[in-house]
Structures are given as C-alpha cells and as structure tokens.
Design a protein around this motif. Structure first.
Motif, PDB file in Angstrom:
ATOM      1  N   GLN A  28      10.057  -3.104  46.633  1.00 26.97           N
ATOM      2  CA  GLN A  28       9.186  -3.928  47.107  1.00 26.97           C
ATOM      3  C   GLN A  28       8.150  -4.651  45.883  1.00 26.97           C
ATOM      4  O   GLN A  28       8.004  -5.710  46.238  1.00 26.97           O
ATOM      5  CB  GLN A  28       8.114  -3.215  48.111  1.00 26.97           C
ATOM      6  N   LEU A  29       7.633  -3.720  45.015  1.00 33.31           N
ATOM      7  CA  LEU A  29       7.170  -4.359  43.779  1.00 33.31           C
ATOM      8  C   LEU A  29       7.644  -5.410  43.167  1.00 33.31           C
ATOM      9  O   LEU A  29       7.235  -6.364  42.725  1.00 33.31           O
ATOM     10  CB  LEU A  29       6.375  -3.163  43.245  1.00 33.31           C
ATOM     11  N   GLN A  30       8.908  -5.096  43.040  1.00 34.77           N
ATOM     12  CA  GLN A  30       9.882  -5.970  41.962  1.00 34.77           C
ATOM     13  C   GLN A  30       9.959  -7.234  43.184  1.00 34.77           C
ATOM     14  O   GLN A  30      10.132  -8.349  42.199  1.00 34.77           O
ATOM     15  CB  GLN A  30      11.103  -5.306  41.784  1.00 34.77           C
ATOM     16  N   GLY A  31      10.186  -7.273  44.331  1.00 36.84           N
ATOM     17  CA  GLY A  31      10.329  -8.547  45.149  1.00 36.84           C
ATOM     18  C   GLY A  31       9.022  -9.138  45.066  1.00 36.84           C
ATOM     19  O   GLY A  31       9.123 -10.408  44.869  1.00 36.84           O
TER      20      GLY A  31
ATOM     21  N   LYS B   6       6.785  -9.326  42.610  1.00 32.74           N
ATOM     22  CA  LYS B   6       6.688  -9.655  41.132  1.00 32.74           C
ATOM     23  C   LYS B   6       7.710 -11.043  41.285  1.00 32.74           C
ATOM     24  O   LYS B   6       7.345 -11.992  40.665  1.00 32.74           O
ATOM     25  CB  LYS B   6       7.370  -8.666  40.313  1.00 32.74           C
ATOM     26  N   GLU B   7       8.892 -10.843  41.722  1.00 34.34           N
ATOM     27  CA  GLU B   7       9.646 -12.039  41.532  1.00 34.34           C
ATOM     28  C   GLU B   7       9.262 -13.084  42.458  1.00 34.34           C
ATOM     29  O   GLU B   7       9.701 -14.373  41.896  1.00 34.34           O
ATOM     30  CB  GLU B   7      11.207 -11.661  42.030  1.00 34.34           C
ATOM     31  N   GLN B   8       8.663 -12.989  43.500  1.00 30.71           N
ATOM     32  CA  GLN B   8       8.219 -13.896  44.397  1.00 30.71           C
ATOM     33  C   GLN B   8       6.894 -14.621  43.721  1.00 30.71           C
ATOM     34  O   GLN B   8       6.791 -15.857  43.702  1.00 30.71           O
ATOM     35  CB  GLN B   8       7.699 -13.252  45.671  1.00 30.71           C
ATOM     36  N   GLN B   9       6.248 -13.959  42.914  1.00 30.60           N
ATOM     37  CA  GLN B   9       5.110 -14.364  42.298  1.00 30.60           C
ATOM     38  C   GLN B   9       5.443 -15.490  41.081  1.00 30.60           C
ATOM     39  O   GLN B   9       4.927 -16.285  40.704  1.00 30.60           O
ATOM     40  CB  GLN B   9       4.093 -13.433  41.714  1.00 30.60           C
ATOM     41  N   GLU B  10       6.502 -14.809  40.706  1.00 33.87           N
ATOM     42  CA  GLU B  10       6.995 -15.602  39.371  1.00 33.87           C
ATOM     43  C   GLU B  10       7.841 -16.922  39.763  1.00 33.87           C
ATOM     44  O   GLU B  10       8.166 -17.766  38.995  1.00 33.87           O
ATOM     45  CB  GLU B  10       8.058 -14.825  38.510  1.00 33.87           C
TER      46      GLU B  10
END
Length: 108
Positions: free
Chosen positions: A25-28, A30-34
């Motif tokens: 979830q945290l990786q998702g 992070k990717e969404q923010q980037e």
C-alpha cells in the motif's frame, strides 16, 4: 511535532515494518505521488476536439441538476458493492464503485 520529527518517526517505523500488504500500500501511495498529473497528447487531442465541437454548436453540456437525475445508486443482491452509474441509451457508464466490506478503521 515538526515535519522532520514526523519523517524520522516514519522512517524508524518503516524499517521495522514486516507486513507485506502495508508495504504494498505504501509503495502504491509513493507511485501515485510520483506520477505526473499532466495530460498526454491523446487526452489533449480529445479535449481539443470536444471543445471545438462545443464552440461550433455540435455538442451540448448538461447542467449538474440534470446529470444528478440521470445518476443512479444501485446495490445488487449478488453484487454487494454500491455502484453509481448513468444510463446512456443502451450503455451504462459506471462512475464509481464502493467496497463496503472493509471497516474504515482497518484502512488506516
């Protein structure tokens, strides 16, 4: 608590985290923010085309009150998720789908 303290606290917590689902979830997040919020060429072309049709009188937009009247909220017995959709002739456009099987406190 200042921003630096929050960051350090999160880093410390993250280094000890073992739950793969939370890490995913945290990786998702992070990717969404980037990800970029800019439109690609195809989207820009479609918007330009629709704007041109609107300016030429070939397309008409509906007021929000009419759109709200066309949106339906349905929960099906065999499909336990509430669905917001609009019926356009023979088509059904799904606007939103809600997963209500999880308790909000478990999302944190």
């Amino acid at each position: 608590m200042d921003v630096q303290s929050v960051k350090i606290d999160l880093i410390h917590w993250l280094t000890q985290l073992q739950d793969k689902s939370v890490l995913k979830q945290l990786q998702g997040l992070k990717e969404q923010q980037e990800s970029s919020f800019e439109l690609d060429a195809g989207h820009k072309k479609e918007l330009d085309s629709r704007l041109e049709k609107y300016e030429n009188g070939e397309m008409e937009f509906s007021p929000w009150d009419k759109v709200k009247d066309r949106v339906r909220n349905s929960t099906k017995n065999r499909f336990p998720f509430p669905v917001l959709d609009v019926v356009n002739g023979n088509d059904i456009d799904v606007i939103s789908l809600f997963n209500t099987t999880r308790h909000p406190k478990r999302w944190k």
